[in-house]
Design an enzyme around this catalytic site. Structure first.
Site, PDB file in Angstrom:
ATOM      1  N   ASP A 117      47.668  20.150   9.513  1.00  7.49           N
ATOM      2  CA  ASP A 117      48.152  21.111  10.512  1.00  7.49           C
ATOM      3  C   ASP A 117      47.900  22.559  10.121  1.00  7.49           C
ATOM      4  OD1 ASP A 117      49.153  19.442  12.511  1.00  7.49           O
ATOM      5  OD2 ASP A 117      50.955  19.025  11.354  1.00  7.49           O
ATOM      6  N   ASP A 175      45.838  15.268  17.927  1.00 11.49           N
ATOM      7  CA  ASP A 175      46.291  16.646  17.680  1.00 11.49           C
ATOM      8  C   ASP A 175      45.319  17.415  16.772  1.00 11.49           C
ATOM      9  OD1 ASP A 175      48.191  14.560  17.962  1.00 11.49           O
ATOM     10  OD2 ASP A 175      49.858  15.866  17.452  1.00 11.49           O
TER      11      ASP A 175
HETATM   12  N1  GLY Z   1      51.231  17.964  16.531  1.00  9.90           N
HETATM   13  C1  GLY Z   1      52.473  17.379  16.738  1.00  9.90           C
HETATM   14  C2  GLY Z   1      52.942  17.419  18.147  1.00  9.90           C
HETATM   15  O1  GLY Z   1      52.194  17.723  19.046  1.00  9.90           O
HETATM   16  O2  GLY Z   1      54.086  17.118  18.362  1.00  9.90           O
END
Ligand code: GLY
Length: 397
Positions: A117, A175
């Site tokens: 992330d 994601d």
């Molecule tokens: N990347 C985690 C979410 O979208 O909740």
């Protein structure tokens, strides 16, 4: 009869003309006025939010009448400073810029974190700061962050790894498309093509394995790290393995639109258009265009809405509209306009001073885990503000 044929021919010619050309996109004056009011209101809200955030933390949500802040290690950490920088861009209010800058020292150590992330965290914070006032120090932080992300790449799989995986597993979530923007940026500024090669490999592998024939996407593909083969396809945050988790569809739409911007490779544009088509033509997309948290939630129409997914769709569709023919551009802009208007309504936009200072209500974080359901979320605000700025900039280069 002749007149009918003539009219049909004229309509066909006009629609062919529209399909063949891109249009100069222009924002609607009444919506710009509404956006300006929203931005002003958002500044006032964020002054409330600021008072709820401890110095070394970042806001995540407001739940049961309590503000919840988080450490810089959480994937959501960069959205708050990023939103501040956007609000400064949109309103020129210095207090927003100062508040954003204050959080950068808290974020900086994250440049070496081992997390998929890191793109969300660092590109939304330092990336936005660098756009306002480019500096060698910001660039250094961002390049170190890109190096950290690159270390998670497995050439056998062709992707960067998402959550830490058990032996024999290599988990990749949709994601992760969002973290590729940091890598594309790193190649542009450093001249080192290795970052872009990783991003392109990740995007190509995701395009091949994450999508179903209708262009909806699985949340998670679990690979074998030794062979690159697929163990299984499943969900973590969605309703079911076979369902379309609303925010995940947004990450794909936004991610492939961004990859087209960065590479000009038409296959990414087609992918983004196909994802848009899945979302926009889905029978469970409400008329106000803010989706339920999962397109296949069993309790629709009583299912929770996800404002964060709506905001991501609006922002991505506005960008995508700039790359397509006039017919599709109009369709995408119409939906983005509807989403912005819906999110500006009392149903979704918080009353002054309420909602812990967040701009939007009604997002869903992780429903299967029972976490952050029907609450404000920092990333909903981020993409809402981004969408509004993008809309105001339509037609400007
Ligand atoms: N990347 C985690 C979410 O979208 O909740």
């Amino acid at each position: 009869m002749k007149l009918k044929i003539l009219i049909t021919a004229a309509i066909a010619a006009y629609s062919f003309h529209l399909q063949a050309q891109t249009v100069a996109l222009k924002p609607k004056a009444d919506l710009v006025k509404l956006i300006d009011k929203n931005l002003k209101d958002a500044n006032a809200q964020y002054k409330v939010l600021m008072t709820n955030v401890p110095k070394d933390s970042l806001p995540e949500t407001f739940q049961n009448n309590r503000s919840k802040s988080t450490s810089a290690k959480n994937w959501v950490s960069g959205f708050y400073p990023g939103t501040m920088f956007y609000l400064y861009k949109g309103t020129q209010e210095p207090a927003m810029y100062t508040a954003g800058l204050e959080k950068l020292p808290v974020m900086e150590p994250m440049k070496t974190i081992d997390s998929h992330d890191i793109g969300f965290m660092m590109y939304c914070s330092f990336g936005n700061a660098n756009q306002i006032k480019p500096s060698a120090a910001y660039k250094d932080v961002l390049l170190t962050s890109a190096q950290s992300l690159s270390k998670r790449f497995n050439p056998k799989v062709g992707c960067t790894m998402s959550w830490s995986s058990k032996p024999g597993e290599f988990r990749v979530i949709i994601d992760n498309m969002m973290n590729l923007e940091l890598l594309m940026w790193a190649t542009k500024v450093s001249g080192d093509s290795s970052y872009a090669k990783i991003a392109i490999s990740h995007a190509n592998t995701t395009m091949k394995n994450h999508f179903r024939p209708d262009y909806s996407s699985y949340h998670l593909v679990n690979y074998n790290p030794e062979t690159g083969g697929i163990n299984k396809k499943q969900t973590v945050q969605g309703y079911a393995d076979s369902s379309a988790w609303a925010r995940g569809q947004g990450w794909g739409l936004y991610g492939f639109t961004m990859m087209y911007r960065e590479t000009k490779d038409k296959k990414y544009l087609n992918q983004a258009k196909n994802i848009a088509n899945f979302i926009l033509s889905h029978r469970n997309l409400p008329a106000d265009k803010v989706p339920y948290w999962d397109f296949n939630a069993p309790d629709i129409p009583n299912a929770y809405r996800d404002a964060s997914a709506g905001a991501i769709y609006a922002s991505a569709l506005i960008e995508l509209a700039g790359y397509v023919d006039a017919v599709n551009a109009k369709k995408y802009i119409n939906v983005a306009e509807t989403i912005i208007r819906t999110l500006s309504s009392d149903k979704f936009k918080a009353a002054p001073g309420e909602n812990g200072g967040f701009i939007l209500k009604h997002s869903v974080g992780h429903l299967p885990k029972g976490a952050m359901i029907d609450v404000p979320l920092t990333y909903a605000d981020y993409y809402f503000v981004e969408a509004m700025l993008r809309y105001k900039n339509l037609g400007k280069k």
